[in-house]
Design an enzyme around this catalytic site. Structure first.
Site, PDB file in Angstrom:
ATOM      1  N   GLY A 197     -32.571  41.792  35.548  1.00 36.32           N
ATOM      2  CA  GLY A 197     -31.868  40.533  35.752  1.00 36.32           C
ATOM      3  C   GLY A 197     -32.022  40.046  37.178  1.00 36.32           C
TER       4      GLY A 197
ATOM      5  N   THR B  19     -27.154  51.831  42.051  1.00 32.01           N
ATOM      6  CA  THR B  19     -26.382  50.859  42.838  1.00 32.01           C
ATOM      7  C   THR B  19     -25.709  49.857  41.904  1.00 32.01           C
ATOM      8  OG1 THR B  19     -28.358  49.457  43.091  1.00 32.01           O
ATOM      9  CG2 THR B  19     -27.900  51.034  44.853  1.00 32.01           C
ATOM     10  N   ALA B  20     -25.606  50.205  40.616  1.00 34.02           N
ATOM     11  CA  ALA B  20     -25.107  49.262  39.613  1.00 34.02           C
ATOM     12  C   ALA B  20     -23.680  49.602  39.198  1.00 34.02           C
ATOM     13  CB  ALA B  20     -26.046  49.240  38.408  1.00 34.02           C
ATOM     14  N   ARG B  21     -23.514  50.465  38.210  1.00 30.30           N
ATOM     15  CA  ARG B  21     -22.208  50.836  37.691  1.00 30.30           C
ATOM     16  C   ARG B  21     -22.175  52.346  37.464  1.00 30.30           C
ATOM     17  NH1 ARG B  21     -21.256  46.436  39.150  1.00 30.30           N
ATOM     18  NH2 ARG B  21     -20.158  44.723  38.071  1.00 30.30           N
TER      19      ARG B  21
ATOM     20  N   ILE C 263     -30.872  41.175  39.934  1.00 26.53           N
ATOM     21  CA  ILE C 263     -31.111  42.222  40.929  1.00 26.53           C
ATOM     22  C   ILE C 263     -32.427  42.940  40.668  1.00 26.53           C
ATOM     23  CG2 ILE C 263     -30.258  44.389  41.899  1.00 26.53           C
ATOM     24  CD1 ILE C 263     -27.409  43.324  41.317  1.00 26.53           C
TER      25      ILE C 263
ATOM     26  N   HIS D 106     -20.037  52.610  48.344  1.00 22.97           N
ATOM     27  CA  HIS D 106     -20.059  51.347  47.607  1.00 22.97           C
ATOM     28  C   HIS D 106     -20.360  50.173  48.541  1.00 22.97           C
ATOM     29  CE1 HIS D 106     -19.650  48.974  44.107  1.00 22.97           C
ATOM     30  NE2 HIS D 106     -18.493  48.429  44.392  1.00 22.97           N
TER      31      HIS D 106
ATOM     32  N   GLU E  92     -14.243  58.294  43.439  1.00 20.49           N
ATOM     33  CA  GLU E  92     -14.845  58.337  44.766  1.00 20.49           C
ATOM     34  C   GLU E  92     -14.893  59.770  45.286  1.00 20.49           C
ATOM     35  OE1 GLU E  92     -12.677  56.066  43.845  1.00 20.49           O
ATOM     36  OE2 GLU E  92     -13.883  54.236  44.012  1.00 20.49           O
TER      37      GLU E  92
ATOM     38  N   ALA F 257     -23.595  48.474  48.540  1.00 18.28           N
ATOM     39  CA  ALA F 257     -24.828  47.770  48.187  1.00 18.28           C
ATOM     40  C   ALA F 257     -24.724  46.261  48.315  1.00 18.28           C
ATOM     41  CB  ALA F 257     -25.263  48.147  46.773  1.00 18.28           C
TER      42      ALA F 257
END
Length: 346
Positions: free
Chosen positions: A181, A262-264, A183, A312, A293, A314
């Site tokens: 998409g 770096t997504a979910r 990214i 987190h 975390e 990015a």
């Protein structure tokens, strides 16, 4: 008739940045800007969005400033503040909600639909920042940049690392992108300068559209995993993508390959990933998103010697926030001019 636009600024998109929307008053709009007193820092914003993504919009409190000022609003513009049922019911004139984020988890989409209220967001706002960061994570993990920095700060001069036998030049690598998409396509563009082979798996994008970017299309996730020296994730979470990288997927990766997320967090079965890293069954990982975390000495990631961890970061950049406002402005300008919204979500 004047259109009343209520904007809720916070520690990410500040009142100063939101003030650019005041220019919309040339279209017979009245723009009011309030500040979310609960969201004054990026740490608070990150925590809030983590709560909403894990537990849903009802897990977050209503922004007092939004609730107190929304009664006459025709349009509500937010960054992190929740547009929940309480707010929607308190705004009987509401016709449009603009969420200045890549996602729209902080808006009650179904309730907005039931009321006939349109919703827009800023889906590509952080795409460039995340694409830059993703390539940086690949290089950092492959070249041991973060590990070397850490050791030097401890007074240690270290020249050998767990991946020493397979540190690669990027031009010799195949990079597999899972998702193409806003990214993923930008990551591919950046990698072209490194002369990598890029292969893509995305069942939601037409293969010809992917090939037009000069990259190869994988016929399955399994074939991408088996071919890639880096596997980089760029999917959203759904029932189809939850834990798409599980123990079986990790077994298909090369023992020298790196996983980059770096997504979910929930795209990956973290327990399976920890097990694969601990057993050195893949080369390493670079991670920016977490189910929990890794703060505290008992988190399993912290005991591993083949992972690069960041907090987190990015999508974090001043340009990301500025782009959010610019996208919001374009949507609002179109709305005020009676044009079709190019980014309609509901």
């Amino acid at each position: 008739m004047t259109t009343r636009i209520l904007c809720v600024a916070d520690g990410g998109i500040t009142p100063t940045m939101m003030s650019a929307l005041k220019e919309l008053e040339s279209y017979d709009a009245e723009v009011t800007i309030v500040e979310d007193s609960q969201m004054t820092s990026m740490a608070e914003i990150t925590d809030r969005m983590g709560v909403i993504e894990r537990a849903g919009i009802d897990a977050a409190p209503t922004c007092p400033e939004l609730l107190a000022n929304c009664a006459e609003a025709d349009v509500i513009v937010v960054h992190v503040a929740s547009v929940n049922r309480e707010v929607i019911d308190a705004a009987p004139n509401l016709k449009l909600v603009c969420v200045l984020r890549g996602g729209y988890e902080n808006a009650d989409v179904e309730y907005l639909k039931s009321k006939g209220i349109r919703l827009t967001n800023a889906p590509w706002r952080s795409a460039n920042a995340v694409a830059d960061f993703t390539v940086g994570m690949m290089i950092a993990e492959n070249k041991n940049i973060a590990r070397s920095h850490h050791f030097l700060k401890e007074g240690k001069w270290v020249k050998r690392y767990p991946n020493q036998p397979f540190i690669r030049d990027m031009r010799k690598c195949t990079v597999g992108l899972v998702g193409f998409g806003f990214i993923g396509s930008r990551v591919a563009k950046r990698l072209s300068g490194f002369e990598c082979r890029v292969v893509v798996f995305d069942p939601y994008v037409d293969a010809k559209e992917i090939e037009a970017h000069g990259v190869d299309v994988a016929d399955s996730l399994e074939s991408l995993l088996e071919a890639s020296d880096f596997v980089s994730l760029h999917m959203r979470i759904s029932s189809d993508t939850h834990h798409m990288i599980d123990a079986e997927a990790l077994r298909r990766m090369k023992p020298t390959a790196y996983l980059v997320n770096t997504a979910r967090a929930d795209l990956v079965d973290e327990e399976a990933l920890v097990d694969a890293l601990r057993g050195h069954r893949i080369g390493g990982a670079a991670i920016d998103v977490y189910a929990e975390e890794p703060i505290g000495t008992d988190h399993p990631y912290l005991s591993l010697d083949n992972v690069t961890l960041v907090s987190h970061l990015a999508g974090t950049s001043a340009d990301t926030m500025q782009t959010s406002v610019e996208i919001g402005y374009e949507d609002l300008e179109a709305y005020l001019k009676g044009e079709e919204l190019i980014n309609r979500r509901a």
